[in-house]
Write an enzyme that holds these catalytic residues in place. Sequence first.
Site, short mmCIF file in Angstrom:
data_model
loop_
_atom_site.label_atom_id
_atom_site.label_comp_id
_atom_site.label_asym_id
_atom_site.label_seq_id
_atom_site.Cartn_x
_atom_site.Cartn_y
_atom_site.Cartn_z
CB CYS A 118 -0.94 -0.02 1.19
SG CYS A 118 -1.95 -1.49 1.24
CG HIS A 259 -3.13 3.33 2.44
ND1 HIS A 259 -3.81 2.86 1.33
CD2 HIS A 259 -2.98 2.26 3.26
CE1 HIS A 259 -4.05 1.58 1.49
NE2 HIS A 259 -3.56 1.19 2.66
CG ASN A 289 -6.42 -1.08 1.90
OD1 ASN A 289 -5.83 -0.68 0.90
ND2 ASN A 289 -5.77 -1.48 2.98
O1 UT7 Z 1 -2.90 -1.29 4.31
C1 UT7 Z 1 -2.90 -1.87 5.59
C2 UT7 Z 1 -4.01 -2.90 5.64
N1 UT7 Z 1 -4.48 -3.35 6.90
C3 UT7 Z 1 -5.09 -2.60 7.86
O2 UT7 Z 1 -5.17 -1.41 7.82
C4 UT7 Z 1 -5.71 -3.38 9.00
C5 UT7 Z 1 -5.80 -2.62 10.28
N2 UT7 Z 1 -6.64 -3.34 11.23
C6 UT7 Z 1 -7.98 -3.22 11.26
O3 UT7 Z 1 -8.55 -2.44 10.48
C7 UT7 Z 1 -8.75 -4.01 12.27
O4 UT7 Z 1 -7.84 -4.82 13.01
C8 UT7 Z 1 -9.84 -4.92 11.65
C9 UT7 Z 1 -10.99 -4.05 11.17
C10 UT7 Z 1 -9.29 -5.74 10.50
C11 UT7 Z 1 -10.41 -5.88 12.70
O5 UT7 Z 1 -10.88 -5.14 13.82
P1 UT7 Z 1 -10.46 -5.60 15.31
O6 UT7 Z 1 -11.14 -4.70 16.24
O7 UT7 Z 1 -8.96 -5.64 15.37
O8 UT7 Z 1 -11.10 -7.05 15.39
P2 UT7 Z 1 -10.42 -8.46 15.77
O9 UT7 Z 1 -9.77 -9.05 14.56
O10 UT7 Z 1 -9.63 -8.35 17.02
O11 UT7 Z 1 -11.71 -9.27 16.10
C12 UT7 Z 1 -12.57 -8.92 17.22
C13 UT7 Z 1 -13.78 -9.83 17.16
C14 UT7 Z 1 -13.41 -11.31 17.07
O12 UT7 Z 1 -14.38 -12.04 17.79
P3 UT7 Z 1 -14.06 -12.59 19.25
O13 UT7 Z 1 -12.86 -13.47 19.10
O14 UT7 Z 1 -13.78 -11.36 20.09
O15 UT7 Z 1 -15.31 -13.30 19.63
C15 UT7 Z 1 -13.55 -11.63 15.61
O16 UT7 Z 1 -13.86 -12.98 15.36
O17 UT7 Z 1 -14.56 -9.56 15.99
C16 UT7 Z 1 -14.73 -10.75 15.22
N3 UT7 Z 1 -14.74 -10.39 13.81
C17 UT7 Z 1 -15.85 -10.08 13.14
N4 UT7 Z 1 -17.14 -10.01 13.53
C18 UT7 Z 1 -18.04 -9.64 12.60
C19 UT7 Z 1 -13.68 -10.30 12.97
N5 UT7 Z 1 -14.10 -9.93 11.75
C20 UT7 Z 1 -15.44 -9.79 11.83
C21 UT7 Z 1 -16.42 -9.41 10.91
N6 UT7 Z 1 -17.71 -9.35 11.33
N7 UT7 Z 1 -16.15 -9.10 9.62
#
Ligand code: UT7
Length: 337
Positions: A118, A259, A289
Amino acid sequence: MSVSIKPLKIAGIGYCVPSTVITNEDLTKLYDTSDEWIYTRTGIKERRVVSGNETAIDLGFEAAQKALKKSGFRPEDIDCIISASSAPPQLYPTMACTMQDKLGIPGNVPAFDITAACTGLIYALQIARGFIGAGIYKTILIIASDNNSKITDWEDRATSILFGDGAGAMVVTESKDGVDDILSINVSANGSIGQLIYTDMPGQNCPLVTQADKVGDGKIHMNGKDVYKFAVTTVPRYVEECIESAGMKAQDVDYLIPHQANQRIIEAIQSRLKYSDEKVISNIKYYGNTSAASIPIALVEGVEQGRIRLDSTAILCGFGAGMTWGAAVVRLREGIC
Ligand code: UT7
């Protein structure tokens, strides 16, 4: 020792996004998620994806044609092509070589791809600046094009909600009026945290070896939480330093065009710079993204929608797999898009 380099002019910018829209609601057909979860966590409502045999080449081609038209340069004026992509349809021939042929750019100029995920657009701009600054090439076409949707794991709800497809292109040239459109630029990387986002290439060992390695799945894998922490701790400070090295104060720069990875990351940079909403360009809501393409898409669309006034300055910043990051304070002249 200070080295004097030839000034660079940003002559034209263009973008292209595919027409197929996938909403958050559509994703609920693939896995357990909701529009509310995705929107509050990321700021994304929908993204565009390629369909059928459409690829990053088609998107990049259209973006490049628009950038060329705006720049006033013809294909035969281009003396170097740099393509930035993390999801090129082919490893080789490179996207830059394919684009050279499709655009009718003479077959005797260099064309190569870079992979800085990116941050690709900022890396390409830094490379172009070096070439133009040293007088090696005069007019360079940069194409940043990604079809992330083809390497996304559509069963992984933590990554596939984020990405979309799109392309941006920029024509940069030696500035004839002595004015440099790059007020400052810097790029960086830290490979020790490279596994935060990775894509293992598919492939296999020679069948004659006794021990075979595991086969890569060719899909994006990401530790979202740690990428998020990396972005909000590293990027805002870096952006501020880039503005300082241009000899400016944050308030002197007209726009922040970051970005588009996550609305909350954009807001972290905005808060560090103490910018009002009008100074910050965000279109992540509609495109997700789009990797290396996200900055030029946001820039040109911002101008089209009247949110960016040209004859102004902007801080561009990117970050992503590698991990890589970079920023540039640029002058946006009238007529570039
Ligand atoms: O160019 C660089 C590219 N990458 C980025 O910029 C990524 C940066 N990171 C993020 O944007 C965030 O970390 C995400 C949006 C990807 C994820 O958010 P998060 O708050 O870090 O969520 P997490 O992965 O820690 O998941 C929290 C909970 C989990 O459930 P439990 O284990 O707490 O029960 C996941 O299973 O949310 C759950 N979860 C979802 N629930 C509904 C993960 N993805 C989803 C989803 N819908 N799509």
